[in-house]
Design a protein around this motif. Structure first.
Motif, PDB file in Angstrom:
ATOM      1  N   ASP A   1       0.817  -1.214   0.000  1.00 44.19           N
ATOM      2  CA  ASP A   1       0.000   0.000   0.000  1.00 44.19           C
ATOM      3  C   ASP A   1       0.852   1.266   0.000  1.00 44.19           C
ATOM      4  O   ASP A   1       0.455   2.308   0.543  1.00 44.19           O
ATOM      5  CB  ASP A   1      -0.967   0.020   1.186  1.00 44.19           C
ATOM      6  N   GLY A   2       2.023   1.185  -0.610  1.00 38.92           N
ATOM      7  CA  GLY A   2       2.892   2.345  -0.738  1.00 38.92           C
ATOM      8  C   GLY A   2       3.874   2.519   0.406  1.00 38.92           C
ATOM      9  O   GLY A   2       4.850   3.275   0.272  1.00 38.92           O
ATOM     10  N   ALA A   3       3.649   1.841   1.528  1.00 41.91           N
ATOM     11  CA  ALA A   3       4.558   1.984   2.671  1.00 41.91           C
ATOM     12  C   ALA A   3       5.957   1.491   2.345  1.00 41.91           C
ATOM     13  O   ALA A   3       6.949   1.988   2.880  1.00 41.91           O
ATOM     14  CB  ALA A   3       4.002   1.214   3.874  1.00 41.91           C
ATOM     15  N   VAL A   4       6.054   0.519   1.447  1.00 41.68           N
ATOM     16  CA  VAL A   4       7.356  -0.020   1.045  1.00 41.68           C
ATOM     17  C   VAL A   4       8.164   1.018   0.275  1.00 41.68           C
ATOM     18  O   VAL A   4       9.381   1.130   0.445  1.00 41.68           O
ATOM     19  CB  VAL A   4       7.166  -1.284   0.184  1.00 41.68           C
ATOM     20  N   ASN A   5       7.514   1.783  -0.547  1.00 39.52           N
ATOM     21  CA  ASN A   5       8.213   2.567  -1.569  1.00 39.52           C
ATOM     22  C   ASN A   5       8.554   3.998  -1.177  1.00 39.52           C
ATOM     23  O   ASN A   5       9.408   4.621  -1.806  1.00 39.52           O
ATOM     24  CB  ASN A   5       7.382   2.585  -2.847  1.00 39.52           C
ATOM     25  N   PHE A   6       7.909   4.516  -0.159  1.00 40.29           N
ATOM     26  CA  PHE A   6       8.150   5.903   0.229  1.00 40.29           C
ATOM     27  C   PHE A   6       9.599   6.082   0.688  1.00 40.29           C
ATOM     28  O   PHE A   6      10.088   5.319   1.516  1.00 40.29           O
ATOM     29  CB  PHE A   6       7.193   6.312   1.351  1.00 40.29           C
ATOM     30  N   PRO A   7      10.313   7.087   0.165  1.00 39.93           N
ATOM     31  CA  PRO A   7      11.722   7.289   0.532  1.00 39.93           C
ATOM     32  C   PRO A   7      11.859   8.056   1.856  1.00 39.93           C
ATOM     33  O   PRO A   7      12.196   9.240   1.888  1.00 39.93           O
ATOM     34  CB  PRO A   7      12.273   8.078  -0.651  1.00 39.93           C
ATOM     35  N   TYR A   8      11.578   7.363   2.949  1.00 37.91           N
ATOM     36  CA  TYR A   8      11.633   7.989   4.275  1.00 37.91           C
ATOM     37  C   TYR A   8      13.005   8.617   4.525  1.00 37.91           C
ATOM     38  O   TYR A   8      14.047   7.990   4.302  1.00 37.91           O
ATOM     39  CB  TYR A   8      11.372   6.950   5.354  1.00 37.91           C
ATOM     40  N   LEU A   9      13.007   9.822   5.035  1.00 39.31           N
ATOM     41  CA  LEU A   9      14.265  10.478   5.386  1.00 39.31           C
ATOM     42  C   LEU A   9      15.002   9.692   6.466  1.00 39.31           C
ATOM     43  O   LEU A   9      16.230   9.576   6.431  1.00 39.31           O
ATOM     44  CB  LEU A   9      14.001  11.904   5.866  1.00 39.31           C
ATOM     45  N   SER A  10      14.259   9.148   7.412  1.00 45.08           N
ATOM     46  CA  SER A  10      14.889   8.415   8.519  1.00 45.08           C
ATOM     47  C   SER A  10      15.610   7.162   8.032  1.00 45.08           C
ATOM     48  O   SER A  10      16.608   6.747   8.640  1.00 45.08           O
ATOM     49  CB  SER A  10      13.849   8.049   9.582  1.00 45.08           C
ATOM     50  N   ASP A  11      15.144   6.563   6.934  1.00 45.90           N
ATOM     51  CA  ASP A  11      15.831   5.388   6.387  1.00 45.90           C
ATOM     52  C   ASP A  11      17.218   5.769   5.875  1.00 45.90           C
ATOM     53  O   ASP A  11      18.215   5.106   6.160  1.00 45.90           O
ATOM     54  CB  ASP A  11      15.010   4.759   5.257  1.00 45.90           C
ATOM     55  N   GLY A  12      17.280   6.838   5.090  1.00 52.09           N
ATOM     56  CA  GLY A  12      18.576   7.294   4.595  1.00 52.09           C
ATOM     57  C   GLY A  12      19.497   7.694   5.736  1.00 52.09           C
ATOM     58  O   GLY A  12      20.705   7.411   5.714  1.00 52.09           O
ATOM     59  N   MET A  13      18.942   8.343   6.746  1.00 51.06           N
ATOM     60  CA  MET A  13      19.735   8.780   7.888  1.00 51.06           C
ATOM     61  C   MET A  13      20.325   7.593   8.647  1.00 51.06           C
ATOM     62  O   MET A  13      21.440   7.678   9.171  1.00 51.06           O
ATOM     63  CB  MET A  13      18.880   9.642   8.816  1.00 51.06           C
ATOM     64  N   TRP A  14      19.582   6.494   8.720  1.00 49.53           N
ATOM     65  CA  TRP A  14      20.089   5.322   9.447  1.00 49.53           C
ATOM     66  C   TRP A  14      21.401   4.837   8.852  1.00 49.53           C
ATOM     67  O   TRP A  14      22.334   4.504   9.587  1.00 49.53           O
ATOM     68  CB  TRP A  14      19.059   4.182   9.434  1.00 49.53           C
TER      69      TRP A  14
END
Length: 392
Positions: A304-317
């Motif tokens: 439902d789109g949760a997989v694909n959103f480029p979360y800022l926190s993911d990149g920061m991790w």
């Protein structure tokens, strides 16, 4: 022509892809599937572009071809994109993450020889290594990449310092099983189908899955250079939209997932038997020691789109882990870098085109295997909080 009609025609022209044929690199891994299916199902043409897929041999090759323009975009490691952005281990280039391609779908594999000696998971591995006189070696696929960061996080969570208690080496994904069979390493972290292939060949066992290390963790991304995204925003939007639709199609049913597995099995893509691909695509796992289960945090392409959103926190991790392991010598401005790299603006526009839900916040919260919560709120403190780390 009325003014309204003229305005509409202008809007159509302004949204027209600047580049129609987009050359995209990928490694033969299960999580390239949404790119393959976007092309195979004609979803690219629906949005006025043509995906031209280029099978690559290594992540280093993908990095170099993105940097020199041989590739327009790529199925690429999240951590690699941020490593290039920060100039780790090579020349700095401004990069862009257009979307996340998948969640989960990786695994840590230990050698069958280790398993026979009683080391088959993190706890038993740590105990075995403490009592052994010989050196140990583990492999990942790229120094700043997802597999390196997940492997090192998992080892450290069990009290193993990956940089002092073992030798960590880089091996292309497709060579992992052969290197394990040859005794060149004690284990590896890589994407499928290589974890399951090690079990099928009788040379490895699954110690843990990446979804168990970090539930719903980001996987590969659709990455490109910042220059390409700046010069071709309409092409990027069209590409994101096509891949979103492909991911939604894959996740819609097991029938579609099996059809995807059959496509990936073809010589042009993974050139791997469908029976090696299908079980873990469907979430059916075994560890090579008799245990079977349905993976709670298995491979997903849309959700439902949760997989694909480029979360800022993911990149920061990934930057926090690069800092933790001494790859970043100086403290970055985590949030500013993530805002520069992750093109949430283009993603939101493509999501609107495809009726894909978008989360309210560009940050999300996760609890990893050691019980530590990551939510992006205090990256400097988080990076420095681990008992095992290598700060300069």
């Amino acid at each position: 022509m009325t003014q309204q009609a003229g305005t509409s025609a202008h809007a159509m022209r302004s949204m027209h892809p600047e580049k129609q044929t987009i050359r995209i690199g990928y490694l033969p891994l299960t999580d390239c599937a949404s790119l393959v299916m976007a092309s195979k199902l004609g979803l690219d043409e629906k949005y006025g572009i043509k995906i031209e897929l280029s099978r690559e041999m290594s992540w280093a090759g993908v990095r170099d071809k993105l940097n020199n323009g041989e590739l327009d975009a790529a199925h690429v490691l999240y951590g690699l994109v941020y490593g290039v952005q920060m100039g780790i281990g090579g020349q700095q280039h401004d990069m862009a993450v257009l979307m996340n391609l998948n969640h989960s779908g990786q695994a840590v594999t230990l050698s069958a020889a280790l398993a026979r000696e009683g080391a088959h998971d993190g706890t038993t591995l740590a105990r075995h290594m403490r009592g052994a006189a010989r050196p140990f070696a583990f492999a990942h696929t790229f120094p700043t990449g997802n597999h390196a960061m997940l492997l090192q996080y998992w080892l450290a969570a069990h009290g193993i310092d990956p940089l002092r208690d073992a030798r960590v080496m880089t091996v292309p994904p497709s060579q992992m099983v052969a290197a394990l069979r040859a005794g060149q390493m004690d284990g590896f972290c890589a994407g499928e189908p290589w974890g399951y292939k090690a079990i099928v060949d009788g040379v490895g066992v699954t110690a843990t899955t990446s979804g168990a290390i970090w539930p719903h963790h980001p996987g590969k991304v659709l990455g490109t250079s910042a220059a390409f995204a700046q010069q071709h925003p309409n092409s990027c939007r069209a590409l994101i939209a096509a891949v979103l639709e492909a991911g939604r199609w894959i996740d819609a049913s097991d029938t579609n997932r099996l059809a995807m597995a059959a496509t990936l099995a073809e010589p042009a893509y993974l050139h791997t038997p469908q029976e090696t691909l299908a079980p873990r695509i469907l979430g059916h796992y075994q560890d090579g020691l008799g245990k079977t289960w349905d993976e709670a945090h298995g491979l997903k392409f849309y959700g439902d789109g949760a997989v694909n959103f480029p979360y800022l926190s993911d990149g920061m991790w990934f930057m926090t882990q690069h800092r933790r392991w001494g790859l970043l010598r100086d403290e970055p401005d985590y949030l500013a870098v993530a805002r520069q790299v992750n093109r949430i603006d283009l993603y939101r526009q493509a999501a609107e085109m495809t009726a894909t839900p978008v989360p309210k916040s560009p940050m999300r919260s996760s609890t990893l295997c050691d019980g530590v919560v990551w939510d992006g709120s205090a990256p400097e403190a988080y990076a420095a909080s681990f008992a095992i780390g290598h700060f300069f």
